[in-house]
Design a protein around this motif. Structure first.
Motif, short mmCIF file in Angstrom:
data_model
loop_
_atom_site.label_atom_id
_atom_site.label_comp_id
_atom_site.label_asym_id
_atom_site.label_seq_id
_atom_site.Cartn_x
_atom_site.Cartn_y
_atom_site.Cartn_z
N ALA A 1 39.08 59.48 22.29
CA ALA A 1 38.42 58.33 22.27
C ALA A 1 39.34 57.18 22.45
CB ALA A 1 37.64 58.06 20.77
N LYS A 2 38.83 56.15 22.94
CA LYS A 2 39.36 54.77 23.49
C LYS A 2 38.68 53.87 22.50
CE LYS A 2 40.91 55.72 28.06
NZ LYS A 2 41.34 55.42 29.52
N VAL A 3 39.60 52.95 21.75
CA VAL A 3 39.12 51.72 21.27
C VAL A 3 39.58 50.58 21.93
CG1 VAL A 3 39.38 50.33 18.92
CG2 VAL A 3 39.19 53.12 19.03
N ASP A 4 38.57 49.65 22.12
CA ASP A 4 39.04 48.25 22.78
C ASP A 4 39.04 47.46 21.92
OD1 ASP A 4 39.22 46.17 24.28
OD2 ASP A 4 37.18 46.03 25.09
N THR A 5 40.14 47.06 21.34
CA THR A 5 40.51 46.39 20.22
C THR A 5 40.33 44.56 20.44
OG1 THR A 5 42.88 45.93 20.82
CG2 THR A 5 42.46 47.74 19.34
N GLN A 6 40.59 44.47 21.73
CA GLN A 6 40.38 42.99 22.31
C GLN A 6 41.49 41.91 21.47
OE1 GLN A 6 36.46 41.36 21.89
NE2 GLN A 6 35.56 43.18 22.98
N HIS A 7 42.67 42.60 21.18
CA HIS A 7 43.85 41.95 20.73
C HIS A 7 44.25 40.96 22.00
CE1 HIS A 7 44.85 42.94 16.81
NE2 HIS A 7 44.63 44.40 17.09
N ARG A 8 44.77 39.88 21.84
CA ARG A 8 45.10 38.80 22.93
C ARG A 8 46.60 39.11 23.19
NH1 ARG A 8 42.77 35.75 19.13
NH2 ARG A 8 44.71 34.83 18.59
N ASP A 9 47.48 40.16 22.62
CA ASP A 9 48.84 40.26 23.16
C ASP A 9 49.03 41.70 22.68
OD1 ASP A 9 51.37 39.86 23.78
OD2 ASP A 9 51.38 37.66 22.91
#
Length: 313
Positions: free
Chosen positions: A6-14
């Motif tokens: 699975a992949k998790v799109d964390t949407q961290h900005r860095d």
């Protein structure tokens, strides 16, 4: 070869510095250079959704770690801002329940003690010191500091397992004292033992030629020994073994030299497999095929490290 589940799109900005699953693998915590800690719920079908954004750090967050579930959903984070924050899920929210800010430089590594000891967190800092933060029966936190643990900074800390190295069969015999292992920029690995409410240096393990970046104490006994792995900028992984901790006699086994500086070592739950990662973004896994004979199992590329057997020093 490993496969993606699975992949998790964390949407961290860095840049993401750490990602840790909880005990049951149902929650994922991530931390980033963007100063944010995020928590996700992971479903059995591989789907995930974000539960919380935890903001409270004023610098890059290096590491997150989950406490044992007997203490409910408790998470700790450490940062370049010289702070450790302990978070706890309450009524669907994640308030800060404790903040520790008594270090003079970046806090690089945190690790919860085995749950048998209680809710206790070890912290390693660039200011050369280690802090032990213990949650007390009166619901306060008691910090104890190991001063000048490593010259030029402490990079990592790991707890010894709570179980003794041999079965206790005689009535009245107590478990051995608490121990931790630390790694630093002085090229050393050190063992610390708790005596009363103080921590004393028990052993110094020398074998690295550069900064030691990570250290991990296996949580199970193998070959009748306590086992520690360390790695560093010298491209080396050293596996240290000791049959009797009171003897302070640790024997090193050195894996074949890697191609780049190493940053992380991690044991499997039963201490039979060691994962190693480095600055080249490659991961390899090592298994003990016989006493002190470590063989590479799998890596992300076949030419990562020459296959071979570890050597006794």
């Amino acid at each position: 070869m490993a496969s993606v589940v699975a992949k998790v799109d964390t949407q961290h900005r860095d840049v993401i510095h750490d990602a840790q699953l909880n005990f049951y693998g149902t929650r994922l915590a991530t931390c980033s250079h963007d100063r944010v800690v995020k928590i996700f719920e992971i479903k059995q079908n591989g789907q995930s959704y974000q539960m919380a954004d935890l903001t409270g750090h004023d610098g890059p967050v290096w590491q997150v770690t989950w406490a044992h579930p007997k203490f409910d959903n408790v998470l700790a984070s450490c940062s370049h801002d010289r702070k450790v924050i302990v978070w706890k899920e309450m009524n669907g929210k994640w308030p800060k329940i404790y903040e520790y800010n008594q270090h003079e430089a970046s806090i690089n590594s945190i690790c919860w003690a085995p749950q048998e000891y209680g809710l206790i967190l070890a912290c390693a800092s660039t200011d050369n010191n280690i802090s032990i933060l213990e949650f007390m029966p009166d619901r306060t936190w008691n910090p104890v500091k190991i001063q000048d643990a490593h010259k030029n900074g402490v990079n990592a800390v790991s707890w010894a397992p709570a179980a003794p190295t041999a079965p206790i069969t005689q009535p009245g015999v107590q478990r051995p004292p608490m121990r931790i292992v630390s790694a630093g920029n002085d090229k050393m690995v050190k063992i610390w033992k708790r005596t009363d409410n103080d921590w004393v240096q028990e052993a110094v393990l020398e074998g690295h030629d550069e900064w030691v970046r990570d250290v991990a104490w296996a949580q199970t006994v193998a070959q009748g020994c306590a086992t520690i792995a360390s790695c560093g900028l010298d491209k080396r992984v050293i596996i240290w073994r000791c049959k009797n901790l009171d003897s302070k006699n640790w024997t090193p086994v050195v894996l074949p030299l890697f191609e780049d500086a190493l940053t992380h070592v991690s044991w499997s739950l039963f201490g039979t497999v060691l994962a190693v990662s480095g600055a080249d973004n490659k991961i390899s896994m090592w298994s003990e095929q016989g006493p002190d004979e470590w063989v590479k199992m799998i890596s992300d590329r076949e030419d990562d490290v020459d296959n071979g057997t570890a050597m006794n020093n």
